[in-house]
Write an enzyme that holds these catalytic residues in place. Structure first.
Site, PDB file in Angstrom:
ATOM      1  CD  GLU A   1      47.896  36.372  53.351  1.00 21.76           C
ATOM      2  OE1 GLU A   1      48.403  35.364  52.824  1.00 21.76           O
ATOM      3  OE2 GLU A   1      48.202  37.527  53.024  1.00 21.76           O
TER       4      GLU A   1
ATOM      5  CD  GLU B   1      52.683  34.683  56.452  1.00 25.20           C
ATOM      6  OE1 GLU B   1      52.685  34.718  57.695  1.00 25.20           O
ATOM      7  OE2 GLU B   1      51.652  34.509  55.790  1.00 25.20           O
TER       8      GLU B   1
HETATM    9  C1  1HE Z   1      52.243  21.343  54.858  1.00 26.50           C
HETATM   10  C2  1HE Z   1      51.943  22.621  55.367  1.00 26.50           C
HETATM   11  C3  1HE Z   1      52.163  23.737  54.519  1.00 26.50           C
HETATM   12  C4  1HE Z   1      51.514  21.173  56.893  1.00 26.50           C
HETATM   13  N1  1HE Z   1      52.642  23.508  53.274  1.00 26.50           N
HETATM   14  N2  1HE Z   1      52.709  21.170  53.615  1.00 26.50           N
HETATM   15  N3  1HE Z   1      52.431  27.895  56.888  1.00 26.50           N
HETATM   16  C5  1HE Z   1      53.136  27.472  57.955  1.00 26.50           C
HETATM   17  O1  1HE Z   1      54.253  27.883  58.177  1.00 26.50           O
HETATM   18  C6  1HE Z   1      52.467  26.425  58.786  1.00 26.50           C
HETATM   19  C7  1HE Z   1      53.187  25.101  58.594  1.00 26.50           C
HETATM   20  N4  1HE Z   1      52.475  23.988  59.244  1.00 26.50           N
HETATM   21  C8  1HE Z   1      52.529  23.764  60.580  1.00 26.50           C
HETATM   22  O2  1HE Z   1      53.069  24.540  61.356  1.00 26.50           O
HETATM   23  C9  1HE Z   1      51.862  22.501  61.066  1.00 26.50           C
HETATM   24  O3  1HE Z   1      51.749  21.600  59.976  1.00 26.50           O
HETATM   25  C10 1HE Z   1      50.449  22.718  61.671  1.00 26.50           C
HETATM   26  C11 1HE Z   1      50.577  23.442  63.007  1.00 26.50           C
HETATM   27  C12 1HE Z   1      49.533  23.486  60.731  1.00 26.50           C
HETATM   28  C13 1HE Z   1      49.779  21.332  61.903  1.00 26.50           C
HETATM   29  O4  1HE Z   1      50.649  20.509  62.668  1.00 26.50           O
HETATM   30  P1  1HE Z   1      50.411  18.918  62.687  1.00 26.50           P
HETATM   31  O5  1HE Z   1      51.399  18.345  63.679  1.00 26.50           O
HETATM   32  O6  1HE Z   1      48.972  18.624  62.892  1.00 26.50           O
HETATM   33  O7  1HE Z   1      50.753  18.404  61.190  1.00 26.50           O
HETATM   34  P2  1HE Z   1      52.169  18.161  60.482  1.00 26.50           P
HETATM   35  O8  1HE Z   1      52.713  16.807  60.861  1.00 26.50           O
HETATM   36  O9  1HE Z   1      53.095  19.306  60.686  1.00 26.50           O
HETATM   37  O10 1HE Z   1      51.762  18.199  58.946  1.00 26.50           O
HETATM   38  C14 1HE Z   1      51.083  17.113  58.313  1.00 26.50           C
HETATM   39  C15 1HE Z   1      51.496  17.120  56.868  1.00 26.50           C
HETATM   40  O11 1HE Z   1      51.064  18.344  56.260  1.00 26.50           O
HETATM   41  C16 1HE Z   1      53.011  17.086  56.689  1.00 26.50           C
HETATM   42  O12 1HE Z   1      53.273  16.410  55.488  1.00 26.50           O
HETATM   43  P3  1HE Z   1      53.743  14.850  55.475  1.00 26.50           P
HETATM   44  O13 1HE Z   1      53.980  14.543  54.052  1.00 26.50           O
HETATM   45  O14 1HE Z   1      54.969  14.801  56.338  1.00 26.50           O
HETATM   46  O15 1HE Z   1      52.585  14.092  56.082  1.00 26.50           O
HETATM   47  C17 1HE Z   1      53.365  18.547  56.512  1.00 26.50           C
HETATM   48  O16 1HE Z   1      54.560  18.740  55.790  1.00 26.50           O
HETATM   49  C18 1HE Z   1      52.171  19.034  55.700  1.00 26.50           C
HETATM   50  N5  1HE Z   1      51.981  20.469  55.831  1.00 26.50           N
HETATM   51  N6  1HE Z   1      51.499  22.476  56.636  1.00 26.50           N
HETATM   52  C19 1HE Z   1      52.902  22.247  52.862  1.00 26.50           C
HETATM   53  N7  1HE Z   1      51.890  24.985  54.890  1.00 26.50           N
HETATM   54  C20 1HE Z   1      50.126  33.982  49.960  1.00 26.50           C
HETATM   55  S1  1HE Z   1      51.417  33.996  50.977  1.00 26.50           S
HETATM   56  C21 1HE Z   1      50.973  33.099  52.392  1.00 26.50           C
HETATM   57  C22 1HE Z   1      52.203  32.775  53.153  1.00 26.50           C
HETATM   58  C23 1HE Z   1      51.969  31.698  54.155  1.00 26.50           C
HETATM   59  O17 1HE Z   1      50.919  31.129  54.259  1.00 26.50           O
HETATM   60  S2  1HE Z   1      53.310  31.340  55.137  1.00 26.50           S
HETATM   61  C24 1HE Z   1      52.694  30.211  56.298  1.00 26.50           C
HETATM   62  C25 1HE Z   1      52.917  28.789  55.880  1.00 26.50           C
END
Ligand code: 1HE
Length: 264
Positions: free
Chosen positions: A118, A138
């Site tokens: 977005e 989402e």
């Molecule tokens: C996060 C987030 C997040 C990572 N919010 N903390 N977005 C999603 O559904 C995407 C969610 N994220 C992922 O699918 C993956 O993290 C990625 C593909 C982006 C990257 O993967 P990777 O293996 O490089 O990293 P990771 O191990 O998954 O994440 C590293 C850290 O970032 C980890 O935290 P940690 O404390 O365990 O180190 C994750 O929890 C954190 N992290 N993404 C919070 N999104 C206005 S409305 C909009 C609606 C949306 O955007 S919905 C889509 C949300």
């Protein structure tokens, strides 16, 4: 030479300036540049506080991913009214990008997902490295887009594609995104920032009134009925050509002092 810009921002954002280009970096790579409320407010702050002399902006993300979208750890219990206010916060911030002071170039790599997509969709030009991929997860998180995707993405890729992305979780590559209108420029890994800066510098060299017309008049004209559209276009065209900057540029071309159009 890159210098820091004196705009008060949260630690998740870094503001710099390189000549006429203001640079905003998402600086939370350990959380894949997930967008929390503070960051969204900071983005709005940046785009409303650009100093004079800035003619374009560059938006980039630190680390291997542009942005993982909404910070899911902040998804506390919100009632309906609070939910609307939260979405409106994103709308307001991203409006300042699309309809702000200067054109914005986004540099994309890795995940450009959910709210990250977005955010990218609000920019005027998107430079995607080959590692970039687009998705709207989402549906699988049990939520809905809230940062303007329902308005901006159908205009870029069509309603049917967005429906499919949201229902099936389909991911598109940077290459596929180029055919669809998400990727404006496709570049090799690690080349995105340089290409984005080059484009932003070029944009900043345009007449400010032309950039204004492209940002503010063109998308509105495109939504008008044709008769109103021709009328507003004629007005905008007359306003732009009457500007002293336009006169000087035309004179420079006629006197063979301006560059010709070349095949790139
Ligand atoms: C996060 C987030 C997040 C990572 N919010 N903390 N977005 C999603 O559904 C995407 C969610 N994220 C992922 O699918 C993956 O993290 C990625 C593909 C982006 C990257 O993967 P990777 O293996 O490089 O990293 P990771 O191990 O998954 O994440 C590293 C850290 O970032 C980890 O935290 P940690 O404390 O365990 O180190 C994750 O929890 C954190 N992290 N993404 C919070 N999104 C206005 S409305 C909009 C609606 C949306 O955007 S919905 C889509 C949300």
């Amino acid at each position: 030479m890159t210098e820091r810009l004196a705009i008060r921002l949260p630690s998740s954002l870094v503001a710099e300036r390189e000549g006429p280009v203001a640079i905003l970096r998402l600086n939370r790579p350990q959380k894949r540049n997930a967008l929390d409320d503070e960051t969204i407010v900071g983005i709005e702050q940046f785009f409303t506080s650009l100093p004079g002399g800035v003619g374009a902006a560059l938006l980039a993300g630190e680390g291997e991913h542009f942005s993982a979208g909404l910070d899911l750890s902040e998804l506390e219990e919100r009632d309906i009214v609070q939910g609307i206010a939260h979405s409106n916060l994103w709308h307001r911030a991203f409006e300042k990008i699309q309809f702000g002071k200067v054109p914005v170039v986004a540099v994309l790599q890795g995940a450009v997902v959910g709210g990250g997509l977005e955010l990218a969709a609000a920019a005027h030009v998107r430079v995607a490295e080959r590692s970039a991929y687009y998705a709207l997860p989402e549906g699988s998180r049990g939520i809905y887009v809230g940062g303007g995707a329902s308005v901006r993405l159908p205009r870029l890729i069509g309603v049917a594609r967005m429906v499919d992305m949201m229902l099936t979780g389909r991911t598109y590559s940077a290459e596929e995104g180029q055919a669809m209108g998400l990727t404006t420029y496709l570049v090799e890994t690690a080349k995105g920032f340089t290409k984005g800066l080059e484009l932003a510098q070029r944009i900043a060299g345009n007449a400010p009134l032309t950039n204004f017309a492209v940002m503010h008049a063109l998308p509105r004209i495109a939504e008008m009925d044709p008769a109103a559209g021709y009328s507003v276009e004629a007005l905008m065209s007359a306003i732009a050509q009457a500007d002293p900057d336009a006169k000087a540029r035309l004179k420079a071309f006629l006197e063979k002092r301006a560059p010709k159009v070349t095949r790139s």
